[in-house]
Design a protein around this motif. Structure first.
Motif, PDB file in Angstrom:
ATOM      1  N   GLY A   1     -10.504   4.801   3.193  1.00 31.94           N
ATOM      2  CA  GLY A   1      -9.115   4.338   3.328  1.00 31.94           C
ATOM      3  C   GLY A   1      -8.927   2.862   3.033  1.00 31.94           C
TER       4      GLY A   1
ATOM      5  N   PRO B   1       0.814  -1.232   0.000  1.00 28.76           N
ATOM      6  CA  PRO B   1       0.000   0.000   0.000  1.00 28.76           C
ATOM      7  C   PRO B   1       0.842   1.274   0.000  1.00 28.76           C
ATOM      8  CG  PRO B   1      -0.611  -1.442   1.853  1.00 28.76           C
ATOM      9  CD  PRO B   1       0.565  -2.069   1.184  1.00 28.76           C
TER      10      PRO B   1
ATOM     11  N   GLU C   1     -11.392   3.653  -3.992  1.00 30.85           N
ATOM     12  CA  GLU C   1     -11.041   3.795  -2.567  1.00 30.85           C
ATOM     13  C   GLU C   1     -12.217   4.393  -1.817  1.00 30.85           C
ATOM     14  OE1 GLU C   1     -10.522   6.339   0.642  1.00 30.85           O
ATOM     15  OE2 GLU C   1      -9.758   7.306  -1.180  1.00 30.85           O
TER      16      GLU C   1
ATOM     17  N   GLU D   1       0.961   9.766  -0.061  1.00 28.31           N
ATOM     18  CA  GLU D   1      -0.437   9.438  -0.353  1.00 28.31           C
ATOM     19  C   GLU D   1      -1.363  10.417   0.371  1.00 28.31           C
ATOM     20  OE1 GLU D   1      -1.755   5.598   0.924  1.00 28.31           O
ATOM     21  OE2 GLU D   1      -3.458   5.551  -0.473  1.00 28.31           O
TER      22      GLU D   1
ATOM     23  N   PHE E   1       0.100   6.212  -6.886  1.00 30.67           N
ATOM     24  CA  PHE E   1      -1.229   6.007  -6.327  1.00 30.67           C
ATOM     25  C   PHE E   1      -2.271   6.390  -7.373  1.00 30.67           C
ATOM     26  CE2 PHE E   1       1.720   7.186  -2.923  1.00 30.67           C
ATOM     27  CZ  PHE E   1       1.645   6.036  -2.146  1.00 30.67           C
ATOM     28  N   VAL E   2      -3.433   5.759  -7.292  1.00 34.05           N
ATOM     29  CA  VAL E   2      -4.504   6.030  -8.262  1.00 34.05           C
ATOM     30  C   VAL E   2      -5.794   6.356  -7.510  1.00 34.05           C
ATOM     31  CG1 VAL E   2      -5.811   5.133 -10.238  1.00 34.05           C
ATOM     32  CG2 VAL E   2      -3.484   4.317  -9.844  1.00 34.05           C
ATOM     33  N   ARG E   3      -6.486   7.401  -7.927  1.00 33.56           N
ATOM     34  CA  ARG E   3      -7.833   7.678  -7.435  1.00 33.56           C
ATOM     35  C   ARG E   3      -8.702   8.061  -8.629  1.00 33.56           C
ATOM     36  NH1 ARG E   3      -5.685   5.916  -3.584  1.00 33.56           N
ATOM     37  NH2 ARG E   3      -5.900   6.483  -1.388  1.00 33.56           N
ATOM     38  N   GLU E   4     -10.021   7.912  -8.473  1.00 32.10           N
ATOM     39  CA  GLU E   4     -10.939   8.367  -9.519  1.00 32.10           C
ATOM     40  C   GLU E   4     -11.613   9.654  -9.065  1.00 32.10           C
ATOM     41  OE1 GLU E   4     -14.834   9.279 -10.525  1.00 32.10           O
ATOM     42  OE2 GLU E   4     -14.860   7.494  -9.233  1.00 32.10           O
TER      43      GLU E   4
ATOM     44  N   HIS F   1     -13.619  12.926   0.377  1.00 31.58           N
ATOM     45  CA  HIS F   1     -13.860  11.511   0.096  1.00 31.58           C
ATOM     46  C   HIS F   1     -12.602  10.751  -0.272  1.00 31.58           C
ATOM     47  CE1 HIS F   1     -18.203  11.384   0.457  1.00 31.58           C
ATOM     48  NE2 HIS F   1     -18.102  12.674   0.212  1.00 31.58           N
ATOM     49  N   PHE F   2     -11.444  11.342  -0.018  1.00 31.52           N
ATOM     50  CA  PHE F   2     -10.192  10.682  -0.383  1.00 31.52           C
ATOM     51  C   PHE F   2      -9.374  10.444   0.876  1.00 31.52           C
ATOM     52  CE2 PHE F   2     -11.685  13.196  -3.937  1.00 31.52           C
ATOM     53  CZ  PHE F   2     -11.683  12.262  -4.965  1.00 31.52           C
ATOM     54  N   HIS F   3      -9.050   9.191   1.121  1.00 32.94           N
ATOM     55  CA  HIS F   3      -8.289   8.830   2.325  1.00 32.94           C
ATOM     56  C   HIS F   3      -7.182   7.865   1.961  1.00 32.94           C
ATOM     57  CE1 HIS F   3     -10.994  10.893   5.057  1.00 32.94           C
ATOM     58  NE2 HIS F   3     -11.944  10.537   4.210  1.00 32.94           N
ATOM     59  N   PRO F   4      -6.015   8.021   2.619  1.00 25.36           N
ATOM     60  CA  PRO F   4      -4.914   7.119   2.297  1.00 25.36           C
ATOM     61  C   PRO F   4      -5.184   5.687   2.754  1.00 25.36           C
ATOM     62  CG  PRO F   4      -4.233   8.735   3.963  1.00 25.36           C
ATOM     63  CD  PRO F   4      -5.642   9.047   3.606  1.00 25.36           C
ATOM     64  N   VAL F   5      -4.686   4.726   1.991  1.00 22.40           N
ATOM     65  CA  VAL F   5      -4.750   3.316   2.371  1.00 22.40           C
ATOM     66  C   VAL F   5      -3.462   2.947   3.115  1.00 22.40           C
ATOM     67  CG1 VAL F   5      -4.915   0.943   1.492  1.00 22.40           C
ATOM     68  CG2 VAL F   5      -6.255   2.777   0.421  1.00 22.40           C
TER      69      VAL F   5
END
Lengths: 255, 255
Positions: B100, A89, B97, A131, A94-97, A121-125
């Motif tokens: 997280g 991880p 995602e 990230e 890193f990829v987000r939509e 709505h975006f949080h690191p894994v």
């Protein structure tokens, strides 16, 4: 620290030559052995490969070096862990939509005490500062625009956002949504444009050269962005500190 | 139509045997040649491979068949296009995602006139009914829970959501966040659990058998979910139509 490699091309182009040189820095000509990753855009789709093994040992990196995946936008990263353990991880890119586009991000550098609140709505894994910064950028882009903005508008917004993160440390990054490649430098980033008439290039990290004139036509145009120049015999332009550049159709845009 | 393959395991396990049989259906024992994809969870990280070439021709699928990537949750898909062109953004599985966690989704079936409004933060990149359904599920999950729910709560919510999509057509799907594997059947889905004492299994689609007792210990437990049974000599349990099952640590849960 880590190393970054990005490509932006007018026509689908393979990156096997550049990636072969770049991957040598994952143990042979450099010590970036704590994972690697690469993302290739094909139109707006993404092929995304990450591995916590090093890019010179990984069987998947071997396929990438030998199998010509043609793409218009590529972002690659080899990692030497500074923050966050060596784990899948934590591998870039890193990829987000967002807005029905995939956004691919990779970072080289170190951000100190950087933990802005993520209320969107975006949080690191994973556990990297990188990230976290990417999620904050996505959150702020989402607040700044209602849909995919023009490349010019996007560039202006990204300049503002990069300037807000930069005081926390070193923030060299690459970002793409498949339409353009954005690159921001704090310390070290270089670019070059390859276009007609093409010439021969020799890698700095491996005894390998290629004559691009044999493989490319008049319409082909490619820009390469990288942490340190990949070839000995081409002209690489350094970024100024704090500079954010954007590349479209293989050419640096004056935006 | 397409085919699905899922694995949920207690300990990191490789899927090379099952994937070898499954990939034969992409042209040799089946006509699912319009792309393929596979996602492997390693803890909460994901390795995600997609290709619009077929799974028996693709050089990347060859690596997957030969290089044992160990994972606790895997979702694979081979595609025969019904809605949406053959292109990379239309290849399953899809990844988003939320809270997280990465969420990986693949669908087999066809949804007619299914276009619920997407007013949240998840939007399709490609043009398939499947990715639209996945984005709607993510949107509704995000509204139903403030963070990652328990597996029991997640299962109850997914049952409600699957029942709302199912009237539109065939909705066999697999979903995972790395903690569990959820599987929903409309028409065709089978599962089996492999545990101690392990026995020999022979693929239905390829002349290949394996003695799992030589490779596994008492603690290993694996559940496999697939569109049509992969082996000749094991007991595969069919899903009832409309059934949603959840697998944790390689075992079907009575939730």
């Amino acid at each position: 620290m880590c190393q970054l490699l990005g490509m932006n091309a007018k026509t689908p182009t393979d990156l096997t030559f550049s990636f072969t040189g770049f991957a040598q820095r994952a143990g042979k000509t450099g010590d970036h052995v704590d994972g690697w990753g690469i993302a290739f855009f094909e139109e707006h789709g993404v092929r995304h490969f990450v591995d916590h093994d090093s890019a010179i040992r990984s069987p998947i990196a071997e396929v990438i070096r030998n199998y010509p995946i043609k793409s218009t936008n590529v972002i690659a990263h080899i990692r030497k862990a500074t923050q966050g353990v060596v784990s899948l991880p934590n591998c870039h890119p890193f990829v987000r939509e967002l807005w029905g586009n995939y956004w691919v991000f990779a970072h080289n550098g170190d951000l100190k005490d950087y933990k802005p609140r993520l209320h969107g709505h975006f949080h690191p894994v994973g556990t990297t500062d990188s990230e976290h910064a990417f999620c904050w950028i996505m959150q702020e882009l989402c607040k700044s625009h209602v849909g995919v903005p023009s490349i010019r508008e996007m560039t202006l917004t990204l300049r503002e956002l990069a300037a807000r993160i930069s005081p926390y440390g070193t923030f060299n990054f690459l970002l793409s949504n498949g339409d353009a490649l954005w690159a921001h430098a704090t310390t070290s980033l270089f670019y070059l444009e390859r276009q007609w008439p093409f010439s021969r290039a020799t890698l700095s990290d491996e005894d390998l050269s290629i004559d691009f004139s044999e493989r490319n036509g008049r319409d082909d145009q490619t820009a390469i962005v990288v942490t340190a120049p990949l070839t000995q015999d081409e002209h690489w332009t350094p970024f100024a500190s704090g500079e954010l550049k954007v590349f479209v159709d293989g050419v640096h845009q004056n935006l």
